[in-house]
Design a protein around this motif. Structure first.
Motif, mmCIF file in Angstrom:
data_model
loop_
_atom_site.group_PDB
_atom_site.id
_atom_site.type_symbol
_atom_site.label_atom_id
_atom_site.label_comp_id
_atom_site.label_asym_id
_atom_site.label_seq_id
_atom_site.Cartn_x
_atom_site.Cartn_y
_atom_site.Cartn_z
ATOM 1 N N LEU A 121 0.904 -1.158 -0.103
ATOM 2 C CA LEU A 121 -0.050 0.072 0.135
ATOM 3 C C LEU A 121 0.735 1.332 -0.006
ATOM 4 N N ARG A 122 2.005 1.103 0.805
ATOM 5 C CA ARG A 122 2.822 2.207 0.808
ATOM 6 C C ARG A 122 4.298 1.989 0.745
ATOM 7 N N ASN A 123 5.210 2.686 0.604
ATOM 8 C CA ASN A 123 6.698 2.062 0.489
ATOM 9 C C ASN A 123 7.196 2.908 1.344
ATOM 10 N N GLU A 124 6.924 3.807 2.093
ATOM 11 C CA GLU A 124 7.784 4.771 2.909
ATOM 12 C C GLU A 124 6.777 5.021 4.513
ATOM 13 N N PRO A 125 6.852 4.336 5.288
ATOM 14 C CA PRO A 125 7.295 2.828 5.454
ATOM 15 C C PRO A 125 6.481 2.000 4.537
ATOM 16 N N ILE A 126 7.084 0.881 4.300
ATOM 17 C CA ILE A 126 6.629 -0.297 3.774
ATOM 18 C C ILE A 126 5.296 -0.818 4.552
ATOM 19 N N THR A 127 4.068 -0.784 3.855
ATOM 20 C CA THR A 127 2.878 -1.129 4.608
ATOM 21 C C THR A 127 2.370 -2.243 3.558
ATOM 22 N N LEU A 128 1.633 -3.168 4.100
ATOM 23 C CA LEU A 128 1.055 -4.166 3.510
ATOM 24 C C LEU A 128 -0.456 -4.411 3.917
ATOM 25 N N ARG A 129 -0.958 -4.998 2.826
ATOM 26 C CA ARG A 129 -2.384 -5.568 3.389
ATOM 27 C C ARG A 129 -2.662 -6.713 2.714
ATOM 28 N N GLU A 130 -3.670 -7.700 3.536
ATOM 29 C CA GLU A 130 -3.740 -9.194 2.857
ATOM 30 C C GLU A 130 -4.554 -9.007 1.694
ATOM 31 N N LEU A 131 -4.515 -9.656 0.649
ATOM 32 C CA LEU A 131 -5.245 -9.815 -0.498
ATOM 33 C C LEU A 131 -6.156 -11.018 -0.307
ATOM 34 N N GLU A 132 -7.248 -10.988 -0.316
ATOM 35 C CA GLU A 132 -8.292 -11.939 -0.276
ATOM 36 C C GLU A 132 -8.228 -12.743 -1.528
ATOM 37 N N GLU A 133 -8.153 -14.155 -1.249
ATOM 38 C CA GLU A 133 -8.069 -14.730 -2.375
ATOM 39 C C GLU A 133 -9.005 -14.661 -3.564
ATOM 40 N N GLU A 134 -10.389 -14.460 -3.435
ATOM 41 C CA GLU A 134 -11.242 -13.869 -4.240
ATOM 42 C C GLU A 134 -10.849 -12.658 -4.996
ATOM 43 N N SER A 135 -10.631 -11.643 -4.390
ATOM 44 C CA SER A 135 -10.213 -10.352 -5.111
ATOM 45 C C SER A 135 -8.947 -10.528 -5.851
ATOM 46 N N PHE A 136 -8.070 -11.409 -5.243
ATOM 47 C CA PHE A 136 -6.771 -11.353 -6.136
ATOM 48 C C PHE A 136 -7.149 -12.023 -7.232
ATOM 49 N N LEU A 137 -8.010 -13.165 -7.439
ATOM 50 C CA LEU A 137 -8.353 -13.926 -8.874
ATOM 51 C C LEU A 137 -8.918 -12.947 -9.585
ATOM 52 N N GLU A 138 -9.814 -12.144 -8.884
ATOM 53 C CA GLU A 138 -10.508 -11.204 -9.800
ATOM 54 C C GLU A 138 -9.599 -10.285 -10.621
ATOM 55 N N GLU A 139 -8.538 -9.728 -9.844
ATOM 56 C CA GLU A 139 -7.382 -8.884 -10.448
ATOM 57 C C GLU A 139 -6.727 -9.563 -11.513
#
Length: 64
Positions: free
Chosen positions: A39-57
């Motif tokens: 989500l951000r790279n300063e500081p690095i921030t992550l969010r979990e991708l739900e399997e369903e939304s990842f497949l849609e992308e």
């Protein structure tokens, strides 16, 4: 480049990175296997991708 660590939002373990990820990049946690989006790279921030939304992308990219 200096190694960086980021915390997995799913399992709480550290993920070691030897590069600066781009916003929107998908990073996989080697501990739990979760797919996480940067989500951000300063500081690095992550969010979990739900399997369903990842497949849609992925499917949307196939049709572009």
């Amino acid at each position: 480049m200096e190694e960086q660590t980021v915390i997995c939002p799913v399992c709480g373990e550290e993920i070691l990175l030897d590069y600066r990820p781009e916003i929107g990049e998908i990073i996989y946690c080697p501990q739990c296997g979760a797919s996480c989006e940067v989500l951000r790279n300063e500081p690095i921030t992550l969010r979990e991708l739900e399997e369903e939304s990842f497949l849609e992308e992925e499917n949307e990219e196939d049709y572009l």
